[in-house]
Scaffold this motif. Structure first.
Motif, mmCIF file in Angstrom:
data_model
loop_
_atom_site.group_PDB
_atom_site.id
_atom_site.type_symbol
_atom_site.label_atom_id
_atom_site.label_comp_id
_atom_site.label_asym_id
_atom_site.label_seq_id
_atom_site.Cartn_x
_atom_site.Cartn_y
_atom_site.Cartn_z
ATOM 1 N N UNK A 173 -14.480 25.474 -28.475
ATOM 2 C CA UNK A 173 -13.819 24.272 -27.947
ATOM 3 C C UNK A 173 -12.659 24.646 -27.022
ATOM 4 N N UNK A 174 -11.901 25.651 -27.408
ATOM 5 C CA UNK A 174 -10.792 26.092 -26.574
ATOM 6 C C UNK A 174 -11.310 26.640 -25.248
ATOM 7 N N UNK A 175 -12.427 27.365 -25.308
ATOM 8 C CA UNK A 175 -12.969 27.938 -24.073
ATOM 9 C C UNK A 175 -13.483 26.844 -23.134
ATOM 10 N N UNK A 176 -14.038 25.768 -23.689
ATOM 11 C CA UNK A 176 -14.491 24.660 -22.833
ATOM 12 C C UNK A 176 -13.329 24.108 -22.015
ATOM 13 N N UNK A 179 -12.463 26.725 -19.412
ATOM 14 C CA UNK A 179 -13.469 26.715 -18.346
ATOM 15 C C UNK A 179 -13.194 25.565 -17.382
ATOM 16 N N UNK A 180 -12.892 24.409 -17.942
ATOM 17 C CA UNK A 180 -12.573 23.239 -17.119
ATOM 18 C C UNK A 180 -11.333 23.502 -16.267
ATOM 19 N N UNK A 181 -10.297 24.038 -16.914
ATOM 20 C CA UNK A 181 -9.062 24.357 -16.196
ATOM 21 C C UNK A 181 -9.301 25.418 -15.129
ATOM 22 N N UNK A 187 -10.958 25.469 -7.446
ATOM 23 C CA UNK A 187 -11.082 24.472 -6.380
ATOM 24 C C UNK A 187 -9.721 24.152 -5.765
ATOM 25 N N UNK A 188 -8.667 24.200 -6.582
ATOM 26 C CA UNK A 188 -7.327 24.037 -6.035
ATOM 27 C C UNK A 188 -7.018 25.160 -5.059
ATOM 28 N N UNK A 189 -7.454 26.375 -5.399
ATOM 29 C CA UNK A 189 -7.263 27.514 -4.511
ATOM 30 C C UNK A 189 -7.953 27.323 -3.177
ATOM 31 N N UNK A 190 -9.186 26.785 -3.206
ATOM 32 C CA UNK A 190 -9.904 26.506 -1.954
ATOM 33 C C UNK A 190 -9.135 25.497 -1.113
ATOM 34 N N UNK A 191 -8.614 24.447 -1.767
ATOM 35 C CA UNK A 191 -7.851 23.422 -1.044
ATOM 36 C C UNK A 191 -6.597 24.026 -0.416
ATOM 37 N N UNK A 243 -10.150 32.410 -12.248
ATOM 38 C CA UNK A 243 -11.131 33.421 -12.664
ATOM 39 C C UNK A 243 -10.716 34.038 -14.000
ATOM 40 N N UNK A 244 -9.419 34.238 -14.200
ATOM 41 C CA UNK A 244 -8.933 34.781 -15.472
ATOM 42 C C UNK A 244 -9.304 33.862 -16.632
ATOM 43 N N UNK A 245 -9.140 32.568 -16.426
ATOM 44 C CA UNK A 245 -9.489 31.601 -17.477
ATOM 45 C C UNK A 245 -10.982 31.657 -17.798
ATOM 46 N N UNK A 246 -11.796 31.892 -16.778
ATOM 47 C CA UNK A 246 -13.239 32.016 -17.025
ATOM 48 C C UNK A 246 -13.526 33.207 -17.929
#
Length: 392
Positions: A173-176, A179-181, A187-191, A243-246
């Protein structure tokens, strides 16, 4: 290949981290697989830089031997002189890399990310000295130092914080949530990096008007460059954190709305936080503690100001790249002056209350700080190397 510099890099990372993500959703962390993925990605990053790859490998071996040796010596005799030698040897590769532009033969020690991996390794020497790190295996060491998401430009993590994430993987559950974060941060990085920073660069920094030697052009450049620097670097940091969070690692934040800072101290608690906190903890605080303990200077404010000077002067020197020297030293001294002057102002205000604390002064403080910070970035950019720009 430049980390986070192309969609090709992201595609490789996405493919390699698929097993990591699947395992994370099951509440597991594939440390050995992640280690292999790290080696593959590092091999790709340094594929066109074989000499740098060799330098990086030599650096890891050097730092591990140094740390193991210092651990052994500390258990036998915790001499201060041994600590100073260990610190000097730990930062020696970075020092050599910084003077390499002036001594071509020293270029052999340089590799992409040398500053940030040095900070990670040197931080471990400090914490061994403090008795906070008792043992280090080679796998744990290089797993931390060569953590690929942050290999080139940070953020700078701390060994014990990193190990807590490694030793206690997130539940399913914590990883979900992670993963979302993580995906949101990517995507924030791309923006930030590929859209906002790109548009600022193309339509403000690269226009003919900016190249004119006028006050208006310099002023425009100052604000445009300040926002460009933030969105470019904050975008990169968002990629790293995402990527670290992934991978199940909560790499620390690097930015916290820095342009809303109320003063220069607040700014350095919001801008490039992992670097500013590293310098604060291992240069400023260490100097203040040493000078106070040894009673080198009686006045504690003088000690603090000398510590601030050393902190920002060394930070300025650290930014030096190639033949660009003076702008970074001046940038460091500029922030040292701001830091010291604000501290004097703050202490006087506590006595005389000439700057009230209300919504109006809060907004005014943000506006004033923003302009001082932007002028600092103008110095940092090197755009003022020709001082005639001010008098155009």
């Amino acid at each position: 290949m430049t980390p986070y510099g192309s969609f090709y890099f992201f595609a490789i990372v996405a493919i390699l981290l698929l097993p990591t993500i699947v395992a994370g959703l099951k509440g597991k962390m594939l440390r050995k697989y992640n280690a292999v993925a790290t080696l593959i990605i590092l091999a790709i990053i340094f594929s066109d830089k074989p000499k740098q790859a060799i330098a990086l490998a030599a650096f890891v071996i050097w730092q591990y031997i140094l740390i193991r040796g210092y651990l052994t010596l500390r258990k036998r005799d915790n001499k201060t002189s041994t600590f100073y030698i260990a610190i000097t040897l730990s930062i020696l590769p970075l020092i050599l890399a910084k003077i390499a532009p002036f001594i071509p033969d020293l270029k052999l020690v340089f590799f992409l990310g040398i500053s940030f991996v040095t900070f990670r390794a040197t931080q471990m020497v400090f914490e061994i000295r403090d008795g906070l790190i008792k043992e280090v295996s080679f796998f744990k060491f290089w797993e931390f130092v060569l953590f690929f998401p942050a290999i080139s430009s940070g953020p700078i993590d701390r060994y014990r914080r990193f190990q807590k994430d490694i030793e206690k993987p997130p539940s399913a559950d914590e990883y979900k949530m992670m993963l979302h974060t993580g995906l949101n941060r990517i995507f924030q990085g791309f923006l930030y990096k590929f859209i906002i920073a790109y548009l600022i660069s193309k339509y403000l920094l690269d226009i003919p008007f900016i190249k004119q030697d006028t006050f208006a052009s310099v002023l425009t450049y100052m604000y445009a460059y300040s926002f460009y620097l933030f969105f470019d670097f904050a975008g990169y940091s968002a990629f790293v954190i995402g990527v670290s969070y992934l991978m199940g690692i909560k790499t620390p934040e690097n930015f916290n709305k820095p342009f809303l800072s109320r003063n220069i101290k607040d700014f350095w608690n919001r801008w490039h936080m992992s670097l500013s906190f590293w310098f604060r903890d291992f240069i400023y605080m260490r100097f203040v503690f040493f000078a106070t303990k040894k009673k080198i200077i009686k006045n504690r404010y003088t000690i603090s100001y000398i510590g601030a000077f050393l902190n920002f002067f060394i930070m300025g020197i650290w930014h030096i790249t190639g033949q660009h020297i003076y702008q970074y030293i001046v940038y460091g001294l500029y922030h040292a002056a701001l830091f010291i002057l604000f501290d004097i102002f703050e202490r006087q205000n506590k006595k005389h209350k000439f700057w009230p604390n209300n919504k109006l002064t809060h907004v005014l403080a943000i506006v004033i700080t923003f302009h001082f910070v932007c002028f600092g970035f103008l110095i940092f950019s090197g755009h003022l190397n020709n001082l005639n720009r001010f008098f155009g």
